[in-house]
Design a protein around this motif. Structure first.
Motif, short mmCIF file in Angstrom:
data_model
loop_
_atom_site.label_atom_id
_atom_site.label_comp_id
_atom_site.label_asym_id
_atom_site.label_seq_id
_atom_site.Cartn_x
_atom_site.Cartn_y
_atom_site.Cartn_z
N ALA A 46 1.57 5.99 5.90
CA ALA A 46 1.57 5.90 4.43
C ALA A 46 0.40 5.06 3.92
N LEU A 47 -0.16 4.22 4.77
CA LEU A 47 -1.18 3.28 4.31
C LEU A 47 -2.38 3.95 3.64
N PRO A 48 -2.96 5.01 4.21
CA PRO A 48 -4.11 5.63 3.53
C PRO A 48 -3.78 6.13 2.12
N HIS A 49 -2.56 6.59 1.92
CA HIS A 49 -2.16 7.08 0.60
C HIS A 49 -2.04 5.91 -0.39
N LEU A 92 -4.29 5.20 -3.85
CA LEU A 92 -3.80 4.87 -5.19
C LEU A 92 -4.50 3.62 -5.71
N ALA A 93 -4.67 2.64 -4.84
CA ALA A 93 -5.38 1.42 -5.25
C ALA A 93 -6.82 1.72 -5.65
N ARG A 94 -7.47 2.63 -4.92
CA ARG A 94 -8.84 3.02 -5.28
C ARG A 94 -8.88 3.74 -6.63
N LEU A 95 -7.87 4.58 -6.88
CA LEU A 95 -7.81 5.27 -8.16
C LEU A 95 -7.70 4.27 -9.31
N GLU A 139 -0.07 -2.65 -12.71
CA GLU A 139 1.02 -2.37 -11.78
C GLU A 139 0.69 -1.21 -10.84
N LEU A 140 1.04 -1.39 -9.57
CA LEU A 140 1.01 -0.31 -8.58
C LEU A 140 2.40 -0.23 -7.98
N SER A 141 3.11 0.84 -8.29
CA SER A 141 4.47 1.05 -7.78
C SER A 141 4.38 1.95 -6.55
N MET A 142 4.59 1.35 -5.37
CA MET A 142 4.48 2.13 -4.14
C MET A 142 5.15 1.36 -3.01
N GLY A 143 5.73 2.10 -2.09
CA GLY A 143 6.41 1.48 -0.96
C GLY A 143 7.91 1.50 -1.11
N LEU A 184 7.33 -0.61 3.13
CA LEU A 184 6.96 -1.60 2.11
C LEU A 184 5.86 -2.54 2.60
N GLU A 185 5.81 -2.82 3.90
CA GLU A 185 4.74 -3.69 4.40
C GLU A 185 3.36 -3.08 4.18
N GLN A 186 3.25 -1.77 4.43
CA GLN A 186 1.97 -1.10 4.22
C GLN A 186 1.61 -1.09 2.73
N ALA A 187 2.61 -0.93 1.88
CA ALA A 187 2.36 -0.92 0.44
C ALA A 187 1.87 -2.28 -0.04
N VAL A 188 2.51 -3.33 0.43
CA VAL A 188 2.09 -4.68 0.04
C VAL A 188 0.67 -4.95 0.52
N ALA A 189 0.36 -4.50 1.73
CA ALA A 189 -0.99 -4.69 2.27
C ALA A 189 -2.04 -3.99 1.40
N ALA A 190 -1.65 -2.86 0.78
CA ALA A 190 -2.58 -2.09 -0.03
C ALA A 190 -2.63 -2.56 -1.48
N GLY A 191 -1.76 -3.50 -1.85
CA GLY A 191 -1.82 -4.06 -3.19
C GLY A 191 -0.65 -3.74 -4.10
#
Length: 232
Positions: free
Chosen positions: A175-178, A182-185, A197-201, A206-213
């Motif tokens: 899931a991390l690349p996705h 979203l963070a890049r967008l 706000e970025l709602s993801m994970g 959830l760990e990968q989502a937090v790592a991505a912001g």
């Protein structure tokens, strides 16, 4: 495990993930997804200190909101697809709508809020179809700029950020690349100042989502357990 214990465990996961990413855990808000679980489970989580709750279905949200109307600081999030003909039912109840994916829906929400007895401003996120899966709702990234501008032109809506649901993978790392996309967008469309706000994970990633912001993570199973049959 009780719901209170499960909440502590999830919050500990968020804290550890934030620390590993060099982020403040307070910057990540937990939305407890109570989909198909009874109002009594929401009340139990509330008594354990949880305030943000996510629902997928309009009818279920309406039912629980009525049952839990004595909890005035409970914040409802709609994280499932919203049909335009149901906008008037939930718009006044929501603290945050995660799934705006068309200008038509945004305009309908704005119209319904303007006509409500106590019109206010509804914070919304734009749902992005981050992997282009046909079976999932969400806006194609190439149309994002147009929708963001459309929402900002509506007086009753407040643009707060982006949301995505990545393809389900057995390995959460998938899931991390996705999430990173979203963070890049967000960066490409005004950054955190425009889209805070970025709602993801969810439970498994959830760990990968937090790592991505991620600033909002939507967790159900790890808090409430396996889902019972859906309420109708």
């Amino acid at each position: 495990m009780t719901i209170a214990e499960a909440l502590r465990s999830v919050r500990a996961r968020i804290g550890a993930a934030a620390q590993a990413a060099g982020r403040d855990a307070e910057a990540v808000r937990l939305v407890a997804v109570s989909k198909t679980h009874p109002a009594s489970a929401v009340r139990e989580a509330y008594e354990a200190g949880q305030r943000d709750f996510g629902e997928n279905y309009v009818q279920e949200l309406l039912q629980k909101a009525e049952e839990l109307a004595d909890l005035p600081d409970l914040r409802w999030h709609l994280i499932g697809h919203l049909q335009r003909n149901k906008a008037k039912l939930v718009a006044p109840l929501l603290s945050l709508l995660h799934t705006v994916d068309s200008v038509e829906l945004a305009r309908e929400l704005d119209k319904r809020l303007a006509a409500s007895a106590s019109p206010g401003t509804l914070p919304v996120l734009v749902e992005v179809s981050i992997a282009g899966e046909e079976q999932k709702h969400g806006l194609a990234p190439e149309h994002l700029a147009e929708l963001l501008q459309g929402i900002e032109a509506l007086p009753r809506l407040a643009l707060h950020g982006l949301m995505c649901v990545p393809p389900l993978t057995e390995d959460p790392a998938g899931a991390l690349p996705h999430f990173q996309r979203l963070a890049r967008l967000r960066d490409e469309h005004g950054g955190a100042s425009r889209l805070p706000e970025l709602s993801m994970g969810m439970t498994h990633d959830l760990e990968q989502a937090v790592a991505a912001g991620a600033t909002l993570v939507r967790v159900g199973t790890a808090i409430f357990g396996a889902r019972p049959a859906a309420l109708r």
